[in-house]
Design a protein around this motif. Structure first.
Motif, PDB file in Angstrom:
ATOM      1  N   VAL A 537       0.989  -1.242  -0.201  1.00 56.74           N
ATOM      2  CA  VAL A 537       0.190   0.104   0.151  1.00 56.74           C
ATOM      3  C   VAL A 537       0.873   1.272   0.014  1.00 56.74           C
ATOM      4  CG1 VAL A 537      -1.664   1.348   1.349  1.00 56.74           C
ATOM      5  CG2 VAL A 537      -2.039  -1.271   1.161  1.00 56.74           C
ATOM      6  N   GLY A 538       2.070   1.130   0.788  1.00 52.43           N
ATOM      7  CA  GLY A 538       2.810   2.344   0.898  1.00 52.43           C
ATOM      8  C   GLY A 538       3.566   2.989  -0.345  1.00 52.43           C
ATOM      9  N   VAL A 539       3.873   1.771  -1.198  1.00 50.94           N
ATOM     10  CA  VAL A 539       4.497   2.049  -2.262  1.00 50.94           C
ATOM     11  C   VAL A 539       3.550   2.132  -3.561  1.00 50.94           C
ATOM     12  CG1 VAL A 539       6.058   1.311  -4.146  1.00 50.94           C
ATOM     13  CG2 VAL A 539       6.559   1.053  -1.795  1.00 50.94           C
ATOM     14  N   GLY A 540       2.341   1.282  -3.475  1.00 49.93           N
ATOM     15  CA  GLY A 540       1.738   0.989  -4.721  1.00 49.93           C
ATOM     16  C   GLY A 540       0.490   2.321  -5.084  1.00 49.93           C
ATOM     17  N   VAL A 541       0.211   2.611  -3.810  1.00 46.30           N
ATOM     18  CA  VAL A 541      -0.985   3.873  -3.652  1.00 46.30           C
ATOM     19  C   VAL A 541      -0.191   5.073  -4.325  1.00 46.30           C
ATOM     20  CG1 VAL A 541      -2.362   5.432  -2.395  1.00 46.30           C
ATOM     21  CG2 VAL A 541      -2.386   2.769  -1.919  1.00 46.30           C
ATOM     22  N   PRO A 542       0.947   5.565  -3.874  1.00 49.93           N
ATOM     23  CA  PRO A 542       1.455   6.688  -4.541  1.00 49.93           C
ATOM     24  C   PRO A 542       1.641   6.459  -6.201  1.00 49.93           C
ATOM     25  CG  PRO A 542       2.537   6.540  -2.520  1.00 49.93           C
ATOM     26  CD  PRO A 542       1.722   5.268  -2.718  1.00 49.93           C
ATOM     27  N   LEU A 546      -0.039   8.738  -8.904  1.00 45.54           N
ATOM     28  CA  LEU A 546       0.666   9.464  -9.860  1.00 45.54           C
ATOM     29  C   LEU A 546       0.101   9.353 -11.442  1.00 45.54           C
ATOM     30  CD1 LEU A 546       3.014  11.575 -10.158  1.00 45.54           C
ATOM     31  CD2 LEU A 546       4.574   9.714 -10.241  1.00 45.54           C
ATOM     32  N   LEU A 547      -0.047   8.051 -11.488  1.00 43.08           N
ATOM     33  CA  LEU A 547      -0.237   7.515 -13.021  1.00 43.08           C
ATOM     34  C   LEU A 547      -1.733   8.135 -13.288  1.00 43.08           C
ATOM     35  CD1 LEU A 547       0.634   3.934 -13.012  1.00 43.08           C
ATOM     36  CD2 LEU A 547       1.947   5.812 -14.237  1.00 43.08           C
ATOM     37  N   ILE A 548      -2.759   8.083 -12.453  1.00 41.23           N
ATOM     38  CA  ILE A 548      -3.961   8.567 -12.714  1.00 41.23           C
ATOM     39  C   ILE A 548      -3.966  10.471 -12.792  1.00 41.23           C
ATOM     40  CG2 ILE A 548      -6.542   9.435 -11.572  1.00 41.23           C
ATOM     41  CD1 ILE A 548      -6.038   6.465  -9.858  1.00 41.23           C
ATOM     42  N   ILE A 549      -3.147  10.924 -12.196  1.00 43.31           N
ATOM     43  CA  ILE A 549      -2.914  12.317 -12.267  1.00 43.31           C
ATOM     44  C   ILE A 549      -2.305  12.783 -13.816  1.00 43.31           C
ATOM     45  CG2 ILE A 549      -1.730  14.396 -11.753  1.00 43.31           C
ATOM     46  CD1 ILE A 549      -1.633  13.226  -8.751  1.00 43.31           C
ATOM     47  N   ILE A 550      -1.340  11.660 -14.135  1.00 39.50           N
ATOM     48  CA  ILE A 550      -0.792  12.028 -15.558  1.00 39.50           C
ATOM     49  C   ILE A 550      -1.517  11.694 -16.779  1.00 39.50           C
ATOM     50  CG2 ILE A 550       1.174  11.101 -17.046  1.00 39.50           C
ATOM     51  CD1 ILE A 550       2.711  10.490 -14.786  1.00 39.50           C
ATOM     52  N   ASN A 554      -3.032  14.562 -19.366  1.00 46.97           N
ATOM     53  CA  ASN A 554      -2.963  14.221 -20.615  1.00 46.97           C
ATOM     54  C   ASN A 554      -4.371  14.275 -21.470  1.00 46.97           C
ATOM     55  OD1 ASN A 554      -0.237  13.672 -21.671  1.00 46.97           O
ATOM     56  ND2 ASN A 554      -0.353  11.866 -20.447  1.00 46.97           N
ATOM     57  N   VAL A 555      -5.468  13.809 -21.017  1.00 48.00           N
ATOM     58  CA  VAL A 555      -6.500  14.208 -21.558  1.00 48.00           C
ATOM     59  C   VAL A 555      -7.196  15.517 -21.554  1.00 48.00           C
ATOM     60  CG1 VAL A 555      -9.178  13.512 -21.088  1.00 48.00           C
ATOM     61  CG2 VAL A 555      -7.387  11.793 -20.777  1.00 48.00           C
ATOM     62  N   LEU A 556      -6.948  16.385 -20.373  1.00 47.29           N
ATOM     63  CA  LEU A 556      -7.242  17.832 -20.421  1.00 47.29           C
ATOM     64  C   LEU A 556      -6.405  18.485 -21.287  1.00 47.29           C
ATOM     65  CD1 LEU A 556      -7.925  18.469 -16.625  1.00 47.29           C
ATOM     66  CD2 LEU A 556      -9.438  18.301 -18.400  1.00 47.29           C
ATOM     67  N   GLN A 557      -5.096  18.078 -21.719  1.00 46.20           N
ATOM     68  CA  GLN A 557      -4.266  18.827 -22.448  1.00 46.20           C
ATOM     69  C   GLN A 557      -4.770  18.722 -24.001  1.00 46.20           C
ATOM     70  OE1 GLN A 557      -0.368  17.320 -21.863  1.00 46.20           O
ATOM     71  NE2 GLN A 557       0.149  18.543 -20.319  1.00 46.20           N
ATOM     72  N   LYS A 558      -5.657  17.577 -24.259  1.00 49.50           N
ATOM     73  CA  LYS A 558      -6.029  17.395 -25.798  1.00 49.50           C
ATOM     74  C   LYS A 558      -7.284  17.762 -25.970  1.00 49.50           C
ATOM     75  CE  LYS A 558      -3.153  13.061 -26.647  1.00 49.50           C
ATOM     76  NZ  LYS A 558      -3.279  11.472 -26.901  1.00 49.50           N
ATOM     77  N   ARG A 559      -8.275  17.712 -24.687  1.00 51.41           N
ATOM     78  CA  ARG A 559      -9.452  18.194 -24.999  1.00 51.41           C
ATOM     79  C   ARG A 559      -9.697  19.746 -24.506  1.00 51.41           C
ATOM     80  NH1 ARG A 559     -12.581  13.362 -24.941  1.00 51.41           N
ATOM     81  NH2 ARG A 559     -11.377  11.932 -26.053  1.00 51.41           N
ATOM     82  N   LYS A 560      -9.303  20.071 -23.414  1.00 54.74           N
ATOM     83  CA  LYS A 560      -9.688  21.441 -22.830  1.00 54.74           C
ATOM     84  C   LYS A 560      -8.534  21.772 -21.815  1.00 54.74           C
ATOM     85  CE  LYS A 560     -14.551  20.719 -21.774  1.00 54.74           C
ATOM     86  NZ  LYS A 560     -15.563  20.916 -20.725  1.00 54.74           N
ATOM     87  N   PRO A 561      -7.357  22.341 -23.059  1.00 51.72           N
ATOM     88  CA  PRO A 561      -6.300  22.927 -22.136  1.00 51.72           C
ATOM     89  C   PRO A 561      -6.237  24.123 -21.434  1.00 51.72           C
ATOM     90  CG  PRO A 561      -6.337  23.339 -24.505  1.00 51.72           C
ATOM     91  CD  PRO A 561      -7.372  22.319 -24.507  1.00 51.72           C
ATOM     92  N   GLY A 562      -7.420  25.000 -21.694  1.00 47.62           N
ATOM     93  CA  GLY A 562      -7.505  26.193 -20.981  1.00 47.62           C
ATOM     94  C   GLY A 562      -7.965  25.817 -19.531  1.00 47.62           C
ATOM     95  N   CYS A 563      -8.292  24.547 -19.263  1.00 44.78           N
ATOM     96  CA  CYS A 563      -8.714  24.138 -17.781  1.00 44.78           C
ATOM     97  C   CYS A 563      -7.533  24.148 -16.913  1.00 44.78           C
ATOM     98  CB  CYS A 563      -9.517  23.133 -17.837  1.00 44.78           C
ATOM     99  SG  CYS A 563     -11.077  23.223 -18.403  1.00 44.78           S
TER     100      CYS A 563
END
Length: 655
Positions: A537-542, A546-550, A554-563
């Motif tokens: 949990v200590g290593v896997g959760v961070p 981090l992967l979810i944030i990336i 990436n999705v926002l950069q392609k769809r709505k970069p203004g956000c």
């Protein structure tokens, strides 16, 4: 006369000047343009086209109507010969996959049994998932790893609930075979793009299904509860599993190698005698004789019953059934009398099976390219890739799922079916949109095979074996419900296309993907599982956060970069190596160049270098006009020549 004639040749030039001034450009002296190749124009047109469009397989031969009787007969005979060769190579390809599975079992089968034996690790669902992946990679057969799980459940070493994540892992591990097959088509860029995407769409489906269904299973026990209700509701009796394609392929494969599958089950269930046995089957026919004999036991408490127990001095005797196995007939395969360890036999078979598999695959692709041309290719592509007319277009995909399930049921292996359609996707006969439901159908087909195999189990293991097979079946059905009915949810297709584009540009990334997804990532998760829940949990959760944030950025950069803030609207604030594969491509290029030089692949003799220099010098001396083979370029050249002639006439008139 001269003064009257002077303006005439100037008229076209003045017109061109006026035209250039209107367009805001300056006219300049016409010079011979440098040589251009039509290859550049073709590449520009290809860049503009969609790389995922199916190519037209042009028929460069003589049309059928232009052939005489002799030519038509000859073409028919050649086509029949090619079809026979194709079926022969396909047969050898399937047999080589079977031998490859046996080779992997000989090399890593006992290790797989040892991995299954650690029950404390299997209690962790993530560890169970990873063990299912690794064991299936080692034995290259989801059926073998599932049968080991059934043996462990039947012997009481493992509960069905703990076996569910392992079954999910076997589904992932079996999809590596067609990904490896796609690597053999890395020679041509567009073919490799389609083939690798067609293979990895199966991988992405399995991984995404696990990401959703494993947490759901841990939280609710969904798969276990539903399959338990099915087993309890029906009075199922054991029967005999049908053998379809195995009847044909076993003739060849069993003459090369036969394995004793009970050894792997014995190691997994903790049998000490199984560890010292060889996986290579020596005796194919045995006879077991059971007799009631007097045996010595340590004390009266060890007797079979008080009435069958007596003491004679210091010895206690009882009656017990003693079974003795007599060897009747030896097996008839190549390695039955070879005194080599399992590892050596496995490595020999591994090398030979890979050689035959790659050779057959290359020959199959060549034959398909020569056969699927002109009208034949048009008809096949139309049948496979065309949807039903409106409003029944949505039915086409589900029929493809049924076709994939039926074909996999016939060949009794999802690896064989998906590996067979991978080259067809590469050469452009099957689109990736059609390969996706076919792969989903292959997942269903392999589970129906395992259900029939489970129904052939003995009565004491029938319920457990059937429940595990139903877990596998329900897992794949749930995955299809998640990732197929709604077009928006067909995320595996988009992910596979993205990966195909990357691997077409950087072909070495395909090897990185296979190593990371099927070896390094499972090994990393397994090592964290061994360290305990706290470390996992200590290593896997961070890492997951981090992967979810990336992904979200990436999705926002392609769809709505203004956000996003100005800094996060692109990854340019990071070093180039952190958001681009181009620097890594240079590193790989340098490493491969050095390896080639070390292997004397890049070294040229001085005479060869002088010869090539002379050839290049001769090519440079040739006039540039020889390169113009494009009609558009030749027309432009004629216009330039006319202007030159007019200029020379003008100079002459001035004189």
């Amino acid at each position: 006369m001269d003064s009257l004639r002077l303006p005439q040749p100037m008229a076209p030039q003045n017109k061109s000047k006026d035209h250039d001034e209107k367009n805001g450009t300056k006219s300049k002296e016409v010079k011979a343009s440098p040589a251009h190749s039509t290859v550049a124009l073709i590449e520009e047109e290809q860049e503009d086209a969609d790389p995922w469009d199916l190519p037209e397989l042009q028929d460069t031969g003589v049309p059928w109507s232009a052939l005489d009787t002799k030519g038509k007969v000859l073409r028919v005979l050649v086509s029949v010969g090619k079809l026979a060769l194709l079926l022969g190579f396909l047969y050898m390809f399937i047999c080589s996959l079977d031998i490859l599975s046996s080779a992997f079992q000989l090399v890593g089968g006992k290790t797989a049994g040892d991995i299954f034996q650690d029950n404390s690790v299997l209690a962790n669902p993530l560890a169970g998932l990873v063990i299912g992946v690794l064991v299936t990679l080692l034995v290259q057969s989801s059926s073998t790893s599932s049968s080991i799980v059934v043996s462990m459940v039947s012997s009481g070493l493992l509960t069905v609930q703990l076996a569910v994540p392992i079954i999910m892992g076997t589904n992932i591990g079996t999809s590596v075979t067609n990904t490896l097959v796609a690597m053999t088509q890395a020679g041509e860029r567009s073919t490799f793009r389609r083939a690798f995407a067609g293979a990895t769409v199966h991988d992405f489906f399995n991984w995404l299904s696990v990401l959703v269904l494993l947490p759901l299973e841990v939280a609710t026990g969904y798969l276990y509860v539903v399959t338990k209700l099915i087993i309890d509701s029906f009075q199922i009796q054991s029967g005999e599993a049908p053998e379809l394609l195995n009847v044909i392929t076993d003739i060849l494969t069993e003459s090369i190698i036969q394995l004793d599958q009970s050894v792997l089950s014995g190691i997994a269930t903790g049998d000490p005698e199984a560890r010292n046995k060889s996986l290579v089957k020596k005796w194919c026919q045995t006879f077991t004789n059971t007799t009631l004999m007097n045996v010595t036991v340590p004390g009266p408490e060890n007797c079979t019953s008080p009435s069958l127990c007596w003491v004679d001095g210091n010895y206690t005797y009882t009656l017990k059934n003693i079974s003795e196995t007599y060897n009747v007939q030896k097996c008839k395969h190549l390695f039955v009398d070879v005194n080599l360890p399992d590892l050596a036999v496995g490595l020999i078979l591994l090398a030979l099976s890979l050689l035959v598999l790659c050779s057959c695959l290359v020959l199959i692709v060549k034959l398909l390219n020569s056969m699927l041309k002109g009208q034949v290719a048009t008809v096949i592509k139309r049948i496979i890739n065309t949807d039903f007319p409106f409003p029944f277009g949505w039915v086409t995909g589900y029929i493809a799922i049924l076709v994939g399930a039926g074909m996999t049921f016939i060949v009794q292996s999802s690896s064989v079916f998906t590996s067979a359609i991978t080259p067809l996707v590469g050469i452009g006969v099957i689109s990736i949109e059609r390969a996706y439901p076919l792969s989903l159908g292959s997942n269903i087909g392999t589970t129906t095979t395992s259900i029939l195999a489970a129904m052939a189990s003995p009565g004491d293991t029938l319920a457990n074996a059937l429940q595990i097979a139903l877990v596998h079946f329900l897992f794949n059905i749930s995955g299809i419900v998640l990732w197929y009915p709604i077009p928006f949810t067909r995320i595996p297709i988009r992910l596979a296309k993205g990966l195909g584009n990357i691997t077409a540009t950087y072909r070495w990334f395909a090897a990185v993907y296979i190593i990371c997804c099927f070896f390094l990532l499972p090994a990393f998760v397994f090592s964290l599982s061994l360290a305990g829940w706290q470390v996992l949990v200590g290593v896997g959760v961070p890492v997951v956060v981090l992967l979810i944030i990336i992904v979200v950025i990436n999705v926002l950069q392609k769809r709505k970069p203004g956000c996003l803030p100005a800094v996060l609207q692109s990854w340019d604030f990071l070093p180039l190596w952190a958001h681009s594969l181009a620097p890594w491509d240079k590193v790989v290029g340098v490493i491969t160049a050095k390896c080639c030089c070390c292997c004397k692949c890049c070294q040229l003799a001085p005479e060869d270098s002088e010869h090539t220099e002379k050839e290049s010098a001769e090519k440079n001396k040739k006039p540039h006009t020889e390169v113009y083979d494009n009609p558009a370029m030749s027309a432009e050249k004629e216009v330039e020549n006319e202007i030159k002639i007019e200029l020379t006439i003008l100079k002459m008139t001035r004189l």
